[in-house]
Design a protein around this motif. Structure first.
Motif, PDB file in Angstrom:
ATOM      1  N   ASN A  61       0.907  -0.993   0.067  1.00 27.17           N
ATOM      2  CA  ASN A  61      -0.097   0.083   0.029  1.00 27.17           C
ATOM      3  C   ASN A  61       0.814   1.341  -0.098  1.00 27.17           C
ATOM      4  N   GLY A  62       1.900   1.070  -0.640  1.00 29.38           N
ATOM      5  CA  GLY A  62       2.774   2.378  -0.870  1.00 29.38           C
ATOM      6  C   GLY A  62       3.814   2.685   0.188  1.00 29.38           C
ATOM      7  N   LYS A  63       3.733   1.851   1.280  1.00 28.36           N
ATOM      8  CA  LYS A  63       4.610   2.020   2.300  1.00 28.36           C
ATOM      9  C   LYS A  63       5.771   0.868   2.596  1.00 28.36           C
ATOM     10  N   SER A  64       6.803   1.085   2.606  1.00 25.59           N
ATOM     11  CA  SER A  64       8.076   0.506   2.854  1.00 25.59           C
ATOM     12  C   SER A  64       7.635  -0.770   4.166  1.00 25.59           C
ATOM     13  N   VAL A  65       7.931  -1.987   3.770  1.00 26.15           N
ATOM     14  CA  VAL A  65       7.379  -3.092   4.711  1.00 26.15           C
ATOM     15  C   VAL A  65       8.481  -2.786   5.641  1.00 26.15           C
ATOM     16  N   ALA A  66       9.808  -2.642   5.457  1.00 22.73           N
ATOM     17  CA  ALA A  66      10.726  -2.374   6.557  1.00 22.73           C
ATOM     18  C   ALA A  66      10.377  -1.221   7.645  1.00 22.73           C
ATOM     19  N   ASP A  67       9.626  -0.360   7.201  1.00 25.00           N
ATOM     20  CA  ASP A  67       9.393   0.808   7.959  1.00 25.00           C
ATOM     21  C   ASP A  67       8.119   0.411   8.764  1.00 25.00           C
ATOM     22  N   ASP A  68       7.228  -0.414   8.436  1.00 23.57           N
ATOM     23  CA  ASP A  68       5.939  -0.777   9.486  1.00 23.57           C
ATOM     24  C   ASP A  68       5.513  -2.119   9.218  1.00 23.57           C
ATOM     25  N   ILE A  69       5.992  -3.050   9.465  1.00 23.51           N
ATOM     26  CA  ILE A  69       5.907  -4.616   9.356  1.00 23.51           C
ATOM     27  C   ILE A  69       4.238  -4.778   9.681  1.00 23.51           C
ATOM     28  N   ALA A  70       3.918  -4.146  10.792  1.00 21.88           N
ATOM     29  CA  ALA A  70       2.514  -4.407  11.491  1.00 21.88           C
ATOM     30  C   ALA A  70       1.536  -3.863  10.344  1.00 21.88           C
ATOM     31  N   ALA A  71       1.703  -2.821   9.790  1.00 19.31           N
ATOM     32  CA  ALA A  71       0.777  -2.190   8.939  1.00 19.31           C
ATOM     33  C   ALA A  71       0.827  -3.204   7.606  1.00 19.31           C
ATOM     34  N   ALA A  72       1.791  -3.762   7.117  1.00 19.12           N
ATOM     35  CA  ALA A  72       1.787  -4.548   5.942  1.00 19.12           C
ATOM     36  C   ALA A  72       0.944  -5.957   6.356  1.00 19.12           C
ATOM     37  N   ARG A  73       1.320  -6.514   7.640  1.00 19.79           N
ATOM     38  CA  ARG A  73       0.709  -7.721   7.979  1.00 19.79           C
ATOM     39  C   ARG A  73      -0.743  -7.538   8.227  1.00 19.79           C
ATOM     40  N   SER A  74      -1.103  -6.266   8.645  1.00 19.86           N
ATOM     41  CA  SER A  74      -2.772  -6.398   9.022  1.00 19.86           C
ATOM     42  C   SER A  74      -3.405  -6.353   7.578  1.00 19.86           C
ATOM     43  N   ALA A  75      -2.750  -5.864   6.686  1.00 21.34           N
ATOM     44  CA  ALA A  75      -3.258  -5.577   5.302  1.00 21.34           C
ATOM     45  C   ALA A  75      -3.368  -6.940   4.270  1.00 21.34           C
ATOM     46  N   ILE A  76      -2.466  -7.931   4.756  1.00 14.83           N
ATOM     47  CA  ILE A  76      -2.362  -9.198   4.158  1.00 14.83           C
ATOM     48  C   ILE A  76      -2.971 -10.444   4.798  1.00 14.83           C
ATOM     49  N   ALA A  77      -3.514 -11.352   3.944  1.00 12.54           N
ATOM     50  CA  ALA A  77      -3.752 -12.603   4.387  1.00 12.54           C
ATOM     51  C   ALA A  77      -2.884 -13.553   3.601  1.00 12.54           C
ATOM     52  N   TYR A  78      -2.477 -14.195   4.348  1.00 13.45           N
ATOM     53  CA  TYR A  78      -1.353 -15.268   3.996  1.00 13.45           C
ATOM     54  C   TYR A  78      -1.749 -16.685   4.029  1.00 13.45           C
ATOM     55  N   LEU A  79      -1.527 -17.613   2.780  1.00 11.03           N
ATOM     56  CA  LEU A  79      -1.787 -18.826   2.944  1.00 11.03           C
ATOM     57  C   LEU A  79      -0.578 -19.468   2.597  1.00 11.03           C
ATOM     58  N   PRO A  80       0.067 -20.098   3.506  1.00 14.81           N
ATOM     59  CA  PRO A  80       1.251 -20.636   3.267  1.00 14.81           C
ATOM     60  C   PRO A  80       1.020 -21.881   2.522  1.00 14.81           C
ATOM     61  N   GLU A  81       2.336 -22.459   1.810  1.00 16.45           N
ATOM     62  CA  GLU A  81       2.200 -23.910   1.112  1.00 16.45           C
ATOM     63  C   GLU A  81       1.471 -25.220   2.003  1.00 16.45           C
TER      64      GLU A  81
END
Lengths: 239, 478
Positions: free
Chosen positions: A64-84
């Motif tokens: 969402n335009g923000k560096s993941v390194a700067d705000d990991i929590a924001a990235a994870r809250s925006a993403i649902a992850y389905l591992p293999e």
């Protein structure tokens, strides 16, 4: 316009080995982008980098335009992850698994919504109160997909999502992915299933030895041509 | 906070659904309960027995017929050390030091009836106590339960899913720690029950609460070590192996090494060796039974001068009683010198041993446990000093009776003259010089003060283990 997912000259190292080398791509809102590649191409590592599990050795990852390194929590809250591997708890039932992981995500969901999600992935009703240790691989995968659906995040990262599913379930899953994209969800999936990728993706990127070596887009409402991609995939893989 | 409870709850669900863990936990719980009940009963029985024996010994002494007071000096008396209420949990050094001591003139006897000697045929199993279980077995159970706390999530891939839900490594670790903390809290229940029982039996609440707090701290140290290993190490087998090794090192190897090192660093001569040296010095003091011993010539001169008489027969007091009293005082000085020297060496060895608590939390909790229970070496030394004071007092009181109540002529001739012998018999009321002896542990605040250094070591261990776990959790990777 800001892309929900963007990799800029992304390079990754894992245990001293270069996994990705200067990969760049962006996934637009409501788009399904499939990264296609053989074993060890760096597909799963790309997903992990978007979740902040791997730090880039070069370049940048943006959610969402923000560096993941700067705000990991924001990235994870925006993403649902389905591992293999459909990593869920074998000692819990499907309901318990969903309830626990959604609690961890801070999301409150009604039981009816659980059933709705489990219906969408066609998990048999009688199985839902059984512990996952008695499930087949496909049933576990369906539960994991249901979890990703219930997160209701704007972005979905799918790692080999059809692994273990039977052909009917695969078709149903493809329909589900299209529905989600149609509803505005941004989807990045990684797979080595050429047919599946072409069936569902708006764009397919070919990843080989850490580099993006080709890109195919659906045009004029048509699906991407499987033969073309397969030929490119086979050529690249044997090159 | 809610999330920590949620994570802890799921950890508990896993444990409760694992048959191996439930069975292992039940076995430990049963062992703990049975050992606690048996020890509580045994100590209660010993306590009442020793108290009864102390009363009986006093009554027997008082019931002796009229006789020569020096015969009562040799008749002797017993001092008993009843186990303090918390000995039901931690018998401490009592099992090896002996519980009672025979008090008589001219001697400082060693305590008798050590449990380890009585149960030598059972070897180490004779001394299985609740304290042993808490110090050795519960850390093992925590290792079994917790060695894969976070590792399991990493190995099964659920760690990535958990982190992807927005949880940090620290919050996951805190949740796991809370789950382990709940286990520790549950396993504190038998100790809390024993502590309450001890308070009912007369123990001070501060000592009982401090003991419970000490063991809680100790198990938390192990919990933090287990958690840190489960975060840092990459494989379950490696984590289990490493933790078992740490347990072996801390609970078995370091304590034994510490004993050897303390003994080697502070040499304490054996009893036979020191007794032989002491006997040689004792001979120089003269024989208190022989008033004509040349060793008492200076005393004789001084006493004759004091009473301004020429001959001992003219003294208003019995010269033989004076010699007995003087001789006992001189001898006791000598014996006390050796005893204090030996106790100082033992205390120094014990102090050095305690320092090894910096290398092993098991040593630190052992020290806390014995001190708070009133079963440590220091308490035993106080028992020796107090029983020696009792011995010296009654012997010297009888010697005073000897000197003041008996005529020298009668005393001299009592072996050959039956009338003189009859006149040297003192009324048995004189035996009341014996003081009542009721040994009790130090005050709770003294014990807590004495345990504070070991408590400090446990705190240091906890802070260190928690810091390692915290920093590892901050850097947790899938």
């Amino acid at each position: 316009m800001t892309s929900p997912l963007e990799a800029r000259s992304l390079s990754l190292n894992r245990e001293g080995n270069a996994v990705l080398n200067g990969v760049s791509f962006a996934v637009a809102e409501g788009e399904v982008f499939a990264l296609l590649g053989g074993n060890g191409a760096g597909k799963s590592s790309t997903l992990l980098a978007f979740l902040g599990f791997l730090e880039p050795s070069g370049g940048e990852i943006l959610v969402n335009g923000k560096s993941v390194a700067d705000d990991i929590a924001a990235a994870r809250s925006a993403i649902a992850y389905l591992p293999e591997a459909a990593a869920l708890y074998g000692h819990m039932t499907a309901y318990e698994n969903l309830n626990y992981f959604l609690d961890l995500a801070g999301k409150s969901v009604k039981k009816a919504d659980y059933d709705d999600a489990l219906n969408r992935v066609a998990l048999p009703i009688e199985a839902r109160s059984r512990r996952l240790q008695s499930y087949s691989k496909g049933m576990r995968q369906k539960t994991a997909i249901a979890l990703a659906l219930l997160r209701e995040t704007p972005i979905l990262l799918l790692d080999e999502p059809t692994s273990g599913l039977d052909p009917v379930a695969i078709d149903e899953f493809h329909d589900l992915v299209k529905d989600l994209a149609g509803a505005g969800q941004t989807i990045l999936m990684v797979t080595h299933d050429v047919y599946g990728a072409c069936q569902v993706a708006d764009r397919v990127g070919l990843l080989r030895r850490g580099q993006l070596v080709g890109s195919f887009a659906a045009e004029n409402g048509e699906r991407i041509d499987t033969e073309t991609v397969h030929a490119a995939f086979a050529e690249r893989e044997t090159a | 906070m809610n999330m920590m409870f949620r994570i802890a709850k799921e950890e508990w669900r896993l444990w409760l659904r694992s048959k191996v863990i439930v069975v292992a936990t039940l076995i430990v719980a049963v062992l703990l309960a049975v050992t606690s009940v048996l020890t509580v009963n045994r100590v209660a029985s010993e306590q009442s027995q020793r108290l009864a024996q102390q009363f009986a010994a006093e009554e027997t002494f008082f019931a002796q017929p009229d006789r020569h007071p020096h015969r009562m000096v040799h008749y002797g008396h017993y001092a008993f050390r009843p186990p303090p209420p918390l000995a039901a949990f931690e018998p401490g050094v009592d099992a090896v030091t002996g519980q009672s001591i025979f008090l008589e003139g001219h001697r400082q006897n060693t305590p008798m009836f050590a449990d380890t000697k009585a149960a030598a045929d059972l070897g180490g199993f004779a001394s299985l106590t609740p304290a042993n279980l808490y110090q050795l077995l519960l850390p093992l159970l925590l290792i079994v339960l917790g060695h894969a706390l976070l590792l399991r999530e990493r190995e099964s891939g659920t760690l990535a899913v958990m982190l992807a839900q927005g949880q940090s490594g620290v919050s996951l670790a805190m949740g796991k720690a809370l789950a382990l903390l709940a286990v520790i809290a549950i396993f504190m229940l038998p100790l809390i029950a024993v502590a309450i029982h001890s308070v009912v039996q007369g123990e001070n609440g501060l000592a009982a609460v401090s003991l419970v707090g000490g063991y809680f701290l100790y198990l938390c140290v192990w919990g933090a070590i287990v958690l840190a290993a489960s975060i840092i190490l990459k494989h379950r087998a490696v984590s289990l192996g490493a933790l078992i090794f740490i347990w072996l090192f801390a609970a078995l190897i370091v304590p034994r090494f510490a004993i050897n090192a303390s003994s080697a660093a502070i040499e304490a001569p054996g009893k036979i060796e020191s007794d032989l040296v002491m006997l040689a010095e004792q001979r120089k003091l003269g024989d208190g039974h022989n008033a004509a011993d040349p060793a008492f010539q200076r005393l004789q001169k001084e006493v004759l001068e004091q009473y301004e008489v020429e001959k001992i027969e003219d003294l208003p007091i019995n010269w033989r009683g004076v010699v007995a009293s003087y001789s006992e005082a001189e001898l006791t000085d000598l014996l006390n010198g050796y005893a204090e020297n030996r106790m100082e060496q033992e205390a120094n060895q014990s102090g050095l041993f305690k320092l090894f608590g910096l290398a092993s939390p098991t040593i630190a909790i052992g020290s806390v446990s014995r001190t708070l229970a009133g079963t440590d070496l220091s308490t035993h030394h106080r028992f020796l000093r107090e029983s020696e004071a009792l011995r010296f007092d009654f012997v010297q009181s009888l010697n005073e009776v000897h000197a003041t109540e008996l005529a020298y002529e009668d005393d001299l001739n009592r072996s050959s003259d039956p009338e003189a012998e009859r006149r040297t018999r003192v009324n048995s009321e004189a035996w009341r010089v014996l003081d009542e002896f009721r040994f009790a542990p130090d005050s709770a605040s003294d014990r807590v003060d004495r345990a504070s250094f070991a408590f400090g070591m446990l705190f240091a261990w906890l802070i260190l283990a928690c810091a390692v776990a915290f920093f590892a959790a901050r850097r947790v990777r899938i």
